[in-house]
Motif scaffolding. Structure first.
Motif, PDB file in Angstrom:
ATOM      1  N   UNK A   1     -37.580  48.880  -0.364  1.00 49.31           N
ATOM      2  CA  UNK A   1     -37.803  49.348  -1.716  1.00 49.31           C
ATOM      3  C   UNK A   1     -37.745  48.193  -2.714  1.00 49.31           C
ATOM      4  N   UNK A   2     -37.003  47.145  -2.346  1.00 45.15           N
ATOM      5  CA  UNK A   2     -36.922  45.989  -3.238  1.00 45.15           C
ATOM      6  C   UNK A   2     -38.289  45.345  -3.412  1.00 45.15           C
ATOM      7  N   UNK A   3     -39.073  45.318  -2.334  1.00 52.99           N
ATOM      8  CA  UNK A   3     -40.423  44.741  -2.432  1.00 52.99           C
ATOM      9  C   UNK A   3     -41.309  45.576  -3.337  1.00 52.99           C
ATOM     10  N   UNK A   4     -41.159  46.886  -3.256  1.00 52.59           N
ATOM     11  CA  UNK A   4     -41.949  47.778  -4.107  1.00 52.59           C
ATOM     12  C   UNK A   4     -41.620  47.519  -5.574  1.00 52.59           C
ATOM     13  N   UNK A   5     -40.323  47.439  -5.878  1.00 52.51           N
ATOM     14  CA  UNK A   5     -39.912  47.191  -7.256  1.00 52.51           C
ATOM     15  C   UNK A   5     -40.350  45.798  -7.711  1.00 52.51           C
ATOM     16  N   UNK A  68     -50.398  53.182 -12.986  1.00 52.53           N
ATOM     17  CA  UNK A  68     -51.336  53.964 -12.173  1.00 52.53           C
ATOM     18  C   UNK A  68     -51.492  53.355 -10.785  1.00 52.53           C
ATOM     19  N   UNK A  69     -51.522  52.041 -10.726  1.00 55.75           N
ATOM     20  CA  UNK A  69     -51.603  51.366  -9.430  1.00 55.75           C
ATOM     21  C   UNK A  69     -50.390  51.660  -8.567  1.00 55.75           C
ATOM     22  N   UNK A  70     -49.219  51.711  -9.180  1.00 58.92           N
ATOM     23  CA  UNK A  70     -48.005  52.022  -8.419  1.00 58.92           C
ATOM     24  C   UNK A  70     -48.024  53.471  -7.936  1.00 58.92           C
ATOM     25  N   UNK A  71     -48.467  54.379  -8.787  1.00 63.19           N
ATOM     26  CA  UNK A  71     -48.561  55.775  -8.356  1.00 63.19           C
ATOM     27  C   UNK A  71     -49.537  55.908  -7.189  1.00 63.19           C
ATOM     28  N   UNK A  72     -50.633  55.172  -7.273  1.00 61.71           N
ATOM     29  CA  UNK A  72     -51.601  55.208  -6.182  1.00 61.71           C
ATOM     30  C   UNK A  72     -50.984  54.642  -4.904  1.00 61.71           C
ATOM     31  N   UNK A  73     -50.197  53.589  -5.038  1.00 58.50           N
ATOM     32  CA  UNK A  73     -49.530  53.016  -3.868  1.00 58.50           C
ATOM     33  C   UNK A  73     -48.544  54.002  -3.248  1.00 58.50           C
ATOM     34  N   UNK A  74     -47.916  54.838  -4.080  1.00 61.00           N
ATOM     35  CA  UNK A  74     -46.992  55.854  -3.573  1.00 61.00           C
ATOM     36  C   UNK A  74     -47.738  57.035  -2.961  1.00 61.00           C
ATOM     37  N   UNK A  75     -49.050  57.108  -3.208  1.00 58.80           N
ATOM     38  CA  UNK A  75     -49.834  58.226  -2.695  1.00 58.80           C
ATOM     39  C   UNK A  75     -49.714  59.474  -3.553  1.00 58.80           C
ATOM     40  N   UNK A  76     -49.307  59.305  -4.805  1.00 60.42           N
ATOM     41  CA  UNK A  76     -49.160  60.442  -5.704  1.00 60.42           C
ATOM     42  C   UNK A  76     -49.773  60.072  -7.048  1.00 60.42           C
TER      43      UNK A  76
END
Length: 150
Positions: A1-5, A68-76
């Motif tokens: 999760x650290x990489x995501x943040x 929006x890019x992060x939401x897309x990466x989460x699949x939501x």
């Protein structure tokens, strides 16, 4: 999760930074962009005023793109859709109201655009923070050892 943040922070920083760099000349010296297109002072005045208003959209729009890019990466992508819906609905309803007034100026529409982009950026930011907290919370509970009663 650290990489995501970390990815979120880097993408947000880069996007907002580039948008700020582009916004500065649009806000403070919009005439630079208009010389090749017209020599008419009235045209340049209106276009420069437009650019100076729209320049304020750049940074919050960059925030919206990064979120929006992060939401897309989460699949939501529903949070992105929701924040866009709120922006467009707010803009549309207020525009209908202002159009019905006798003293509507084009700068009112530009100001409304800036305000609703800031609204969308704020909403996207809070929705993304909430999604990140949920992901971190879910991941922490998934890794927590299950204690067995003996």
């Amino acid at each position: 999760m650290k990489r995501v943040y970390a990815t979120y922070k880097i993408s947000m920083g880069m996007t907002v930074g580039m948008m700020a760099i582009m916004a500065i000349p649009c806000i403070f010296v919009p005439e630079w962009f208009l010389g090749p297109f017209s020599n008419d002072p009235e045209v340049i005045l209106v276009a420069a005023t437009f650019l100076s208003f729209v320049g304020f959209n750049f940074v919050p729009a960059g925030m919206v793109f990064a979120a929006s890019g992060m939401f897309q990466a989460f699949g939501n992508t529903l949070p992105s859709l929701a924040s866009t819906f709120v922006r467009v609905s707010t803009f549309s309803c207020l525009l209908v109201y202002f159009v019905s007034q006798d003293d509507l100026a084009v700068t009112t529409i530009w100001t409304l655009s800036v305000a609703t982009v800031f609204l969308q950026a704020t909403l996207s930011f809070f929705l993304l923070q909430r999604a990140l907290r949920k992901k971190i919370y879910a991941r922490a509970h998934a890794r927590a050892p299950i204690s067995e009663a003996v």
